[in-house]
Every structure is written in C-alpha cells, then in structure tokens.
Design a protein around this motif. Structure first.
Motif, PDB file in Angstrom:
ATOM      1  N   GLN A   1       0.743  -1.407   0.274  1.00 53.91           N
ATOM      2  CA  GLN A   1      -0.041   0.127  -0.219  1.00 53.91           C
ATOM      3  C   GLN A   1       0.676   1.644  -0.203  1.00 53.91           C
ATOM      4  O   GLN A   1       0.716   2.054  -0.991  1.00 53.91           O
TER       5      GLN A   1
ATOM      6  N   ASP B   1      -7.193  -6.298  -3.818  1.00 56.02           N
ATOM      7  CA  ASP B   1      -7.738  -4.662  -2.832  1.00 56.02           C
ATOM      8  C   ASP B   1      -6.652  -4.768  -2.312  1.00 56.02           C
ATOM      9  O   ASP B   1      -7.798  -5.095  -1.004  1.00 56.02           O
TER      10      ASP B   1
ATOM     11  N   ASN C   1      -6.260  -2.377  -0.515  1.00 53.91           N
ATOM     12  CA  ASN C   1      -6.342  -1.749   0.831  1.00 53.91           C
ATOM     13  C   ASN C   1      -8.401  -2.741   1.955  1.00 53.91           C
ATOM     14  O   ASN C   1      -8.046  -2.735   2.817  1.00 53.91           O
TER      15      ASN C   1
END
Length: 288
Positions: A204, A277, A279
């Motif tokens: 991230q 994904d 997050n």
C-alpha cells in the motif's frame, strides 16, 4: 530392524508397550549392530499440532529417547513456526531440546548448481546464458520455485526445439497456476495476521509513493510507522521478531546493497499483492 526377519520386525512394531520400550530398543539395536541411528522427521509443525491434543506423548517420547547424551542416537526435525514457538515455550517438551539450525535460501551459486548441472546431463547447456541468474532473482533461491522454472524450461525446449529467451521463460512461469499457487501457499502458510498486515501495508505504501512493489524496501522504523497508522502498536522486540520471522520464512529478504532494509523476497509475490484490493486486505488483516 535391518537384521531382523520381517516377522520379527513386525512383532516388535506391534508391541503395545513399544512407546515405553522404544528408547531401550533403539539403544540395544545401535549397540548390537555397532551402528549409529538417526531419525529424520519432516513437517514437525503438523506433528506438534496433533501431539498437543494428547499432551505431547510423542514429543516426550522423542525427548526421552534422544536427549540422553548417547552419541549413537541422533534426531533431526524440520519445521517452522510451531517448532520455533515450541522451542521457546517452557511447557513444551521441545524446550531446550535439539540445536536450532536455520536453513537459508539458496545462494546464486547454489541456484546455478541446481539449474545447470542436471540440465547439462540432459544435454541442455545453460552455462553461457543468464537464465540461472534470472531464475535466482525471480525465485529468491527457493528450491521449489527453482524446480518449477526448470520443469517449465524443459517443457518449452521440448516444444520449441531450442532454449527460449529468458524473458519468454519467466513470462510462462509466472503466469502459470503452479508457480502462483506455490508463492501464495508459502506466503499464507508462513505468515500470521500481523505479518500479513505488514506485507499489505508495504505494498500500500509503495503504491502511494509510486514505487515498484517488487523492489520497494523498508526499515523497521517504516514498519512501525505503517502499523501505527493502521492503529496497530507492537513492542519493539515483537516487531523485530516479526521481521526476523518473515526473513526466516523466505517472505522478506535484505536488498543486494547490504543495507539494513528489507524487501519482498520473491518479486512476483509483490506483483500478485499489487493486483489485489490492497485496502481490503489491509482492513481484513487489521481486524484479525
């Protein structure tokens, strides 16, 4: 029981008191045969999982058998997380039993030996190519992943009649289900929720900084900062052990510049994680 008749060997193994007489039996065999006996146990983590439910009867037996200072009896066990935890837990029979040896990933030289020597025996000469070096870079020296690369290489040579370009080889390897499954299985099997979270936060952070995820590096302070931002706080010794465990498990490794930083060991793992994904992965790991 190499000197026993099959029937005698089966009789000894069927003895209901074998769990009691096992230590004496092994010493008797070693002395009568004038030999050394070595016991090798793989997947010790799985054995500990079921043995815990029976108050470690088997592990206690192994300790009683092999921790007597008898030079004729040796035991070697292979495992990872459960074994490491058991060795440091005072209520486990593995506590202070055996000497730990951490097996590192293959070096570049070892990877070359694993790739080039067997293939040369098959008439495939890779010594003047950079295939071994690229395989090492893409597998981080994990033997199972190296084996997948070699198997794919042989298949491509049989199909095309020549040694493929290394870029074509790796494209086929990393896009295949076998390589992807092994990388994922190693990641999930060798990490707990905290370690997963650190890896997800690394990806991230790399994405946010516009850095390639397969080459992004970070320090212990970076990991602490990322966890704090995720509202997870760990003592420094726990955080240090977390990073150390991921290096021992082959998930992270130091960069080639010799710095104190770490990065994702297998580049493709970083690429796989980037396609998730991220997050959502961070949120789920944080909840765990």
């Amino acid at each position: 029981f190499r000197s026993d008749r099959q029937a005698d060997a089966e009789k000894k193994l069927a003895d209901p008191h074998l769990s009691i007489t096992f230590p004496i039996l092994l010493r008797t065999i070693a002395q009568s045969e004038d030999c050394k006996i070595a016991l090798f146990i793989d997947e010790m983590d799985r054995i500990l999982e079921f043995d815990k439910r029976q108050d470690y009867q088997l592990t206690h037996l192994l300790r009683e058998t092999f921790q007597q200072g008898d030079s004729d009896l040796r035991i070697f066990v292979a495992g990872f997380r459960r074994v490491m935890q058991a060795r440091s837990s005072g209520d486990s029979p593995l506590f202070n039993f055996t000497t730990p040896m951490y097996l590192p990933r293959f070096t570049l030289v070892e990877t070359k030996d694993m790739v080039e020597a067997p293939l040369l025996d098959l008439g495939i000469d890779l010594r003047r190519t950079d295939i071994s070096s690229v395989i090492y870079a893409e597998t981080a020296g994990h033997p199972e992943l190296i084996q997948i690369c070699c198997s794919t290489l042989i298949d491509m040579i049989e199909a095309e009649g020549h040694i493929p370009k290394v870029s074509d080889l790796m494209q086929v390897v990393v896009s295949g289900d076998t390589f992807r499954e092994r990388v994922w299985m190693a990641f999930l099997a060798n990490t707990n929720a905290f370690e997963e979270l650190v890896c997800y936060l690394l990806i991230q952070d790399a994405i946010a900084r516009g850095v390639q995820v397969d080459t992004a590096v970070f320090t212990l302070a970076d990991a602490d900062r990322m966890l704090t931002q995720a509202d997870v706080r760990l003592p420094t010794n726990h955080l240090t052990a977390l990073i150390d465990n991921m290096q021992k498990g082959g998930i992270l490794c130091p960069p080639t510049d010799g710095s104190m930083k770490v990065k994702v060991a297998v580049p493709q793992l970083g690429r796989y994680l980037c396609n998730l994904d991220i997050n959502m992965c961070v949120a789920r790991a944080r909840d765990q």
